[in-house]
Design a protein around this motif. Structure first.
Motif, PDB file in Angstrom:
ATOM      1  N   UNK A 155       2.683 -41.659 -43.606  1.00 11.66           N
ATOM      2  CA  UNK A 155       3.423 -42.419 -44.621  1.00 11.66           C
ATOM      3  C   UNK A 155       2.460 -43.294 -45.427  1.00 11.66           C
ATOM      4  N   UNK A 156       1.464 -43.850 -44.732  1.00  8.83           N
ATOM      5  CA  UNK A 156       0.475 -44.673 -45.437  1.00  8.83           C
ATOM      6  C   UNK A 156      -0.299 -43.858 -46.461  1.00  8.83           C
ATOM      7  N   UNK A 157      -0.619 -42.632 -46.085  1.00 10.14           N
ATOM      8  CA  UNK A 157      -1.402 -41.782 -46.994  1.00 10.14           C
ATOM      9  C   UNK A 157      -0.598 -41.396 -48.232  1.00 10.14           C
ATOM     10  N   UNK A 158       0.718 -41.327 -48.055  1.00 11.29           N
ATOM     11  CA  UNK A 158       1.568 -40.909 -49.171  1.00 11.29           C
ATOM     12  C   UNK A 158       1.913 -42.076 -50.075  1.00 11.29           C
ATOM     13  N   UNK A 159       2.259 -41.759 -51.307  1.00  2.20           N
ATOM     14  CA  UNK A 159       2.688 -42.779 -52.253  1.00  2.20           C
ATOM     15  C   UNK A 159       3.447 -42.109 -53.365  1.00  2.20           C
ATOM     16  N   UNK A 160       3.708 -42.851 -54.414  1.00  2.30           N
ATOM     17  CA  UNK A 160       4.460 -42.251 -55.526  1.00  2.30           C
ATOM     18  C   UNK A 160       3.656 -41.192 -56.295  1.00  2.30           C
ATOM     19  N   UNK A 161       2.314 -41.220 -56.164  1.00  6.42           N
ATOM     20  CA  UNK A 161       1.514 -40.214 -56.860  1.00  6.42           C
ATOM     21  C   UNK A 161       1.482 -38.930 -56.038  1.00  6.42           C
ATOM     22  N   UNK A 162       1.856 -37.804 -56.640  1.00  2.00           N
ATOM     23  CA  UNK A 162       1.883 -36.558 -55.869  1.00  2.00           C
ATOM     24  C   UNK A 162       0.513 -36.229 -55.271  1.00  2.00           C
ATOM     25  N   UNK A 163       0.523 -35.820 -54.031  1.00  2.00           N
ATOM     26  CA  UNK A 163      -0.690 -35.513 -53.280  1.00  2.00           C
ATOM     27  C   UNK A 163      -0.577 -34.079 -52.795  1.00  2.00           C
ATOM     28  N   UNK A 164      -1.716 -33.365 -52.790  1.00  2.31           N
ATOM     29  CA  UNK A 164      -1.699 -31.990 -52.292  1.00  2.31           C
ATOM     30  C   UNK A 164      -1.472 -31.995 -50.786  1.00  2.31           C
ATOM     31  N   UNK A 165      -0.550 -31.143 -50.345  1.00  2.00           N
ATOM     32  CA  UNK A 165      -0.260 -31.034 -48.920  1.00  2.00           C
ATOM     33  C   UNK A 165      -1.544 -30.756 -48.140  1.00  2.00           C
ATOM     34  N   UNK A 166      -2.402 -29.892 -48.688  1.00  4.91           N
ATOM     35  CA  UNK A 166      -3.655 -29.560 -48.008  1.00  4.91           C
ATOM     36  C   UNK A 166      -4.539 -30.789 -47.845  1.00  4.91           C
ATOM     37  N   UNK A 167      -4.571 -31.623 -48.904  1.00  2.33           N
ATOM     38  CA  UNK A 167      -5.369 -32.850 -48.820  1.00  2.33           C
ATOM     39  C   UNK A 167      -4.791 -33.795 -47.778  1.00  2.33           C
ATOM     40  N   UNK A 209      -5.042 -36.591 -42.718  1.00  4.98           N
ATOM     41  CA  UNK A 209      -4.188 -37.140 -41.659  1.00  4.98           C
ATOM     42  C   UNK A 209      -4.876 -37.135 -40.304  1.00  4.98           C
ATOM     43  N   UNK A 210      -5.887 -36.292 -40.127  1.00  6.03           N
ATOM     44  CA  UNK A 210      -6.610 -36.253 -38.867  1.00  6.03           C
ATOM     45  C   UNK A 210      -5.748 -35.810 -37.697  1.00  6.03           C
ATOM     46  N   UNK A 211      -4.729 -35.019 -37.978  1.00  7.14           N
ATOM     47  CA  UNK A 211      -3.916 -34.468 -36.895  1.00  7.14           C
ATOM     48  C   UNK A 211      -3.617 -33.016 -37.250  1.00  7.14           C
ATOM     49  N   UNK A 212      -2.787 -32.354 -36.443  1.00 11.81           N
ATOM     50  CA  UNK A 212      -2.574 -30.927 -36.701  1.00 11.81           C
ATOM     51  C   UNK A 212      -1.666 -30.723 -37.906  1.00 11.81           C
ATOM     52  N   UNK A 213      -1.846 -29.610 -38.605  1.00  9.69           N
ATOM     53  CA  UNK A 213      -0.965 -29.296 -39.734  1.00  9.69           C
ATOM     54  C   UNK A 213       0.502 -29.287 -39.307  1.00  9.69           C
ATOM     55  N   UNK A 214       0.783 -28.823 -38.082  1.00 10.43           N
ATOM     56  CA  UNK A 214       2.169 -28.747 -37.627  1.00 10.43           C
ATOM     57  C   UNK A 214       2.788 -30.145 -37.545  1.00 10.43           C
ATOM     58  N   UNK A 215       2.001 -31.106 -37.062  1.00 11.11           N
ATOM     59  CA  UNK A 215       2.499 -32.484 -36.970  1.00 11.11           C
ATOM     60  C   UNK A 215       2.787 -33.024 -38.377  1.00 11.11           C
ATOM     61  N   UNK A 216       1.850 -32.780 -39.279  1.00  4.52           N
ATOM     62  CA  UNK A 216       2.037 -33.273 -40.658  1.00  4.52           C
ATOM     63  C   UNK A 216       3.320 -32.682 -41.239  1.00  4.52           C
ATOM     64  N   UNK A 217       3.494 -31.380 -41.060  1.00  2.00           N
ATOM     65  CA  UNK A 217       4.668 -30.725 -41.637  1.00  2.00           C
ATOM     66  C   UNK A 217       5.955 -31.275 -41.022  1.00  2.00           C
ATOM     67  N   UNK A 218       5.912 -31.574 -39.722  1.00  3.87           N
ATOM     68  CA  UNK A 218       7.104 -32.113 -39.065  1.00  3.87           C
ATOM     69  C   UNK A 218       7.449 -33.494 -39.626  1.00  3.87           C
ATOM     70  N   UNK A 219       6.421 -34.319 -39.805  1.00 13.34           N
ATOM     71  CA  UNK A 219       6.671 -35.653 -40.360  1.00 13.34           C
ATOM     72  C   UNK A 219       7.232 -35.533 -41.775  1.00 13.34           C
ATOM     73  N   UNK A 220       6.682 -34.599 -42.552  1.00 16.79           N
ATOM     74  CA  UNK A 220       7.183 -34.420 -43.917  1.00 16.79           C
ATOM     75  C   UNK A 220       8.654 -33.997 -43.903  1.00 16.79           C
TER      76      UNK A 220
END
Lengths: 371, 371
Positions: free
Chosen positions: B323-335, B340-351
């Motif tokens: 959540x900290x990494x995200x903001x109103x400016x669109x960010x690439x999921x890959x970035x 995030x320093x965690x697994x892609x699966x975790x990131x996708x779940x949080x999203x």
């Protein structure tokens, strides 16, 4: 004799007479002129060698050589008519035109020489254009003229006329298919007078030459060649403007086309051009955006490399082998040189002989064939 | 449960109810639907987890979950109206549409399912088209129809109507912005009936949904997505058809534009498209020539990868960091994944959690931002 200077070539009176004699002699076109001067070091040396070259090339009768008297008379009559016979690099000779391989060695220029040295855009199109096409051509020409471009066109009815008319103030150039005193169409005498007052007209033909059908495609290469790019406004399938567009592309000039409805036959040619890669334009800004990067380039004049004379004497066996290699199917000059097993200079000399004997045809793209 | 089959997917009744419940639940769009099924292995498993996910994502109140009763009632009412709710890979679901990342999980299909499986070309354009534009659209649609293509369009006045009308015999598809029973414009009820008799209509909206302004751009992605390419016939600057063209390009579909005079404001949009790289067309053959090589390609269906469930439990610290990494400016999921320093699966779940909490927005091109 050295006619090579960076931007201010100036022929002596004697040179101009020799150049005019050579280019007006039978079977000497701009290509042959350049080859001859390159080979023999000067137009006067080439003139001396013409009959011998043609004879060796197998001419049944020698071509007519333009006499010094005729040349002097033409120069005087031209001057009296306000026409300067200018060489590439001289004032009034459009600089981009001078870059062409087949640039006229002497161009008849009438009007304001300084205007013809400025960057040009050619605008061409149908003689029987629609009202919308005429309006668009006029607007485009005025806008490009206001942006500093000289508008080149062919003085024809329709699009040409519309383009010339709205660019009179800024300067426009009419490219003629006949002599300066043989205007086509005749009713455009007044328009031509207005064009010359603030711009200019050019022709590679002598005074008195009445334009024939075959002179127009030849003239068209000068319209595109003088310009950075050619805009085709309205053109049906198989129209003359499409020939100009094809020549422009071969010359490395930008080709722009104005789109139209598929239901309008007068847009069929321009839509086809866009399908083939021409740039679609709808306003002057589109043209300017495309030519701006080109204008940054230095304009390099192509002039006859009038340097050391090179007197190659092909052996009869060279001549025979080269003639054997040639036929009615166009062959690349580079391939011919490779196959001939002799020096490129010898091959070029034999080709000159054949050309002056009326036996050789030069095509675009470095192709040659026997007639 | 496995919904992955090569070309003949068929959902069980229970699966269809679950799919419908999931896609009609609050904050679940086609993207989220796919993510949820990928994560939890099935729609039914995802439905069970929805409230918990939304709560963890920080939702102030849980989103409404579409009830099994509502889903059963919608299915029954749809069936009664002649509408099948079909999944990608089922008969009647246009195969190219199934390839989209945001393909509707269930598409309301009415008409002849076999017709909708054939290669399609979309034709779109102005509602207030010119007579020439209408005529051209009609001719183009008929010619493409005769060549075997189904014509997809939006049932609107003007170009859409002209394209549908001349392709009725060969089969045409209307793509609706509202429910199948809420036709816009209402006077096209008869046209729609004729379309359905030999072709079909599709909608991702439930019966009873009255189309609002924002539904049309969303609908437009289905028009282009179902087709090999989109032809824009007439379009002014900033018109809806240009949005369809942009979406089509993003979807990797061919974009064709019909040129027109620069003096015709109704051609301004199509001329602009050509300037931007769209293919200029003036007849059906131009379209066919361009799509023939594409048709050779195998159509690969994109379906939810309903395989092994993946029960990732993000730690609270993962959630906070993302959540900290995200903001109103669109960010690439890959970035985001890299940072995030965690697994892609975790990131996708949080999203997913954030999405279901109404806190995440997905943009095109893999971009995400916080709302």
């Amino acid at each position: 004799m050295d006619t090579r200077t960076s931007s201010t070539t100036h022929l002596t009176d004697a040179q101009r007479i020799d150049w005019l004699r050579l280019i007006r002699s039978d079977r000497v076109g701009p290509h042959t002129f350049r080859s001859l001067v390159n080979h023999f070091g000067s137009a006067s040396a080439a003139l001396e060698r013409l009959p011998d070259l043609a004879r060796r090339g197998g001419a049944d009768r020698p071509g007519r050589i333009y006499s010094a008297e005729d040349a002097r008379a033409e120069l005087a009559a031209s001057r009296q008519f306000g026409v300067s016979l200018t060489a590439p690099g001289e004032a009034g000779y459009p600089p981009r035109l001078a870059m062409l391989e087949d640039a006229p060695p002497l161009l008849g220029v009438r009007g304001a020489p300084d205007v013809l040295m400025r960057p040009m855009i050619a605008i061409v199109g149908s003689r029987n254009a629609s009202g919308a096409g005429l309006k668009f051509a006029g607007t485009l020409a005025r806008d490009l003229s206001d942006a500093g471009f000289v508008i080149a066109s062919g003085l024809a009815r329709g699009i040409d006329q519309a383009a010339h008319r709205t660019s009179l103030t800024g300067g426009t150039m009419a490219v003629l298919a006949g002599g300066h005193d043989k205007i086509y169409p005749p009713e455009h005498e007044d328009l031509l007078a207005a064009i010359i007052a603030s711009g200019g007209a050019i022709s590679e033909m002598p005074l008195g030459h009445v334009p024939r059908a075959r002179d127009f495609p030849r003239r068209n290469r000068l319209i595109s060649g003088a310009a950075l790019g050619v805009v085709v406004v309205e053109a049906a399938h198989r129209s003359g403007s499409l020939i100009t567009a094809r020549i422009a592309a071969e010359q490395g000039r930008e080709v722009f086309a104005v789109p139209g409805s598929p239901l309008d036959p007068r847009a069929a040619g321009t839509n086809d051009l866009i399908k083939q890669g021409a740039t679609l334009i709808t306003e002057a800004a589109d043209v300017i955006q495309a030519v701006e990067p080109i204008m940054g380039r230095t304009i390099e004049l192509r002039e006859p490399d009038d340097c050391a004379p090179m007197d190659f004497e092909p052996e009869a066996s060279d001549r025979a082998r080269i003639v054997d290699l040639l036929g009615p199917t166009p062959l690349l000059l580079d391939d011919l040189i490779r196959m001939a097993g002799t020096s490129p200079a010898i091959v070029r000399t034999v080709l000159l002989e054949l050309e002056l004997a009326g036996r050789l045809e030069r095509h675009g793209g470095g192709l040659v064939s026997l007639i």
